[in-house]
Design a protein around this motif. Structure first.
Motif, PDB file in Angstrom:
ATOM      1  N   MET A  37       0.859  -1.193   0.000  1.00 21.33           N
ATOM      2  CA  MET A  37       0.000   0.000   0.000  1.00 21.33           C
ATOM      3  C   MET A  37       0.889   1.234   0.000  1.00 21.33           C
ATOM      4  SD  MET A  37      -3.001  -1.198  -0.187  1.00 21.33           S
ATOM      5  CE  MET A  37      -3.859   0.384  -0.015  1.00 21.33           C
ATOM      6  N   ASN A  38       0.550   2.149  -0.849  1.00 24.79           N
ATOM      7  CA  ASN A  38       1.406   3.307  -1.076  1.00 24.79           C
ATOM      8  C   ASN A  38       0.595   4.596  -1.024  1.00 24.79           C
ATOM      9  OD1 ASN A  38       3.542   1.416  -1.960  1.00 24.79           O
ATOM     10  ND2 ASN A  38       2.254   1.192  -3.776  1.00 24.79           N
ATOM     11  N   TRP A  39       1.264   5.646  -0.638  1.00 24.63           N
ATOM     12  CA  TRP A  39       0.710   6.993  -0.753  1.00 24.63           C
ATOM     13  C   TRP A  39       1.566   7.761  -1.761  1.00 24.63           C
ATOM     14  CZ3 TRP A  39      -3.815   8.723   1.074  1.00 24.63           C
ATOM     15  CH2 TRP A  39      -4.418   8.039   2.135  1.00 24.63           C
ATOM     16  N   TYR A  40       0.896   8.334  -2.737  1.00 24.49           N
ATOM     17  CA  TYR A  40       1.518   9.215  -3.707  1.00 24.49           C
ATOM     18  C   TYR A  40       0.930  10.620  -3.519  1.00 24.49           C
ATOM     19  CZ  TYR A  40       3.334   5.313  -6.554  1.00 24.49           C
ATOM     20  OH  TYR A  40       4.018   4.207  -7.019  1.00 24.49           O
ATOM     21  N   GLU A  90       4.437  11.754  -7.327  1.00 22.89           N
ATOM     22  CA  GLU A  90       5.601  11.186  -6.673  1.00 22.89           C
ATOM     23  C   GLU A  90       5.182  10.261  -5.538  1.00 22.89           C
ATOM     24  OE1 GLU A  90       8.142  13.800  -4.438  1.00 22.89           O
ATOM     25  OE2 GLU A  90       6.480  15.025  -3.687  1.00 22.89           O
ATOM     26  N   LEU A  91       5.998   9.237  -5.335  1.00 25.13           N
ATOM     27  CA  LEU A  91       5.771   8.291  -4.251  1.00 25.13           C
ATOM     28  C   LEU A  91       6.217   8.918  -2.948  1.00 25.13           C
ATOM     29  CD1 LEU A  91       5.003   5.437  -3.287  1.00 25.13           C
ATOM     30  CD2 LEU A  91       7.351   4.735  -3.821  1.00 25.13           C
ATOM     31  N   TYR A 130      10.149   5.666   2.780  1.00 26.45           N
ATOM     32  CA  TYR A 130       9.678   7.034   2.620  1.00 26.45           C
ATOM     33  C   TYR A 130      10.532   7.804   1.629  1.00 26.45           C
ATOM     34  CZ  TYR A 130       7.303   5.970   6.995  1.00 26.45           C
ATOM     35  OH  TYR A 130       6.512   5.388   7.959  1.00 26.45           O
ATOM     36  N   ALA A 131       9.903   8.758   0.971  1.00 27.33           N
ATOM     37  CA  ALA A 131      10.662   9.707   0.181  1.00 27.33           C
ATOM     38  C   ALA A 131      11.530  10.540   1.124  1.00 27.33           C
ATOM     39  CB  ALA A 131       9.716  10.609  -0.596  1.00 27.33           C
ATOM     40  N   ASP A 132      12.685  10.949   0.644  1.00 24.63           N
ATOM     41  CA  ASP A 132      13.590  11.735   1.484  1.00 24.63           C
ATOM     42  C   ASP A 132      12.916  13.000   1.997  1.00 24.63           C
ATOM     43  OD1 ASP A 132      16.645  10.993  -0.371  1.00 24.63           O
ATOM     44  OD2 ASP A 132      15.615   9.893   1.221  1.00 24.63           O
ATOM     45  N   GLY A 179      11.067  11.276   8.628  1.00 22.01           N
ATOM     46  CA  GLY A 179      11.096  11.909   9.938  1.00 22.01           C
ATOM     47  C   GLY A 179       9.869  12.744  10.236  1.00 22.01           C
ATOM     48  N   ARG A 180       9.029  12.966   9.215  1.00 21.33           N
ATOM     49  CA  ARG A 180       7.816  13.773   9.428  1.00 21.33           C
ATOM     50  C   ARG A 180       6.539  12.977   9.190  1.00 21.33           C
ATOM     51  NH1 ARG A 180       6.675  17.930   6.188  1.00 21.33           N
ATOM     52  NH2 ARG A 180       7.778  17.090   4.368  1.00 21.33           N
ATOM     53  N   PHE A 181       6.571  12.049   8.247  1.00 18.55           N
ATOM     54  CA  PHE A 181       5.386  11.263   7.886  1.00 18.55           C
ATOM     55  C   PHE A 181       5.560   9.825   8.369  1.00 18.55           C
ATOM     56  CE2 PHE A 181       3.908  13.746   3.842  1.00 18.55           C
ATOM     57  CZ  PHE A 181       3.930  14.929   4.579  1.00 18.55           C
TER      58      PHE A 181
END
Length: 115
Positions: free
Chosen positions: A34-37, A46-47, A59-61, A65-67
């Motif tokens: 399961m992904n969030w874009y 973007e992923l 996580y995307a860079d 640390g936030r999501f």
């Protein structure tokens, strides 16, 4: 019939938090990554975050640390906890389910970060 229904978007001030939810039906949720874009106006989709069927996460860079992405298989639901939101997090956020050749999308929920 496969359905992915996102909720939880809205308007938030910089530094605030939101939690997005995606309720899934019509397929074996626990078997799917399961992904969030997200997609901002004029930009490519973007992923943002992904959780595998086994529960590992990436996580995307830009959001590390936030999501936080999490899933509750018993509820067929995936979440995205978004903290310390920035102006550049403004976008339409989409839930995606992926396994082998199967790829399903929700309709999206708008997140707007503005003061």
């Amino acid at each position: 019939q496969v359905q992915l229904v996102e909720s939880g978007g809205g308007l938030v001030q910089p530094g605030g938090s939101l939690r997005l939810s995606c309720a899934a039906s019509g397929f074996i949720f626990s078997n799917y990554a399961m992904n969030w874009y997200r997609q901002a106006p004029g930009k490519e989709r973007e992923l943002v975050a992904t959780t595998s069927s086994g529960g590992s996460t990436n996580y995307a860079d830009s959001v590390k640390g936030r999501f936080i992405i999490s899933r509750v298989n018993a509820k067929n639901t995936v979440y995205l906890q978004m903290n310390s939101l920035k102006l550049e997090d403004t976008a339409m956020y989409y839930c995606n389910a992926q396994r082998l050749i199967w790829n399903y999308w929700g309709q999206g929920t708008q997140v707007t970060v503005s003061s």
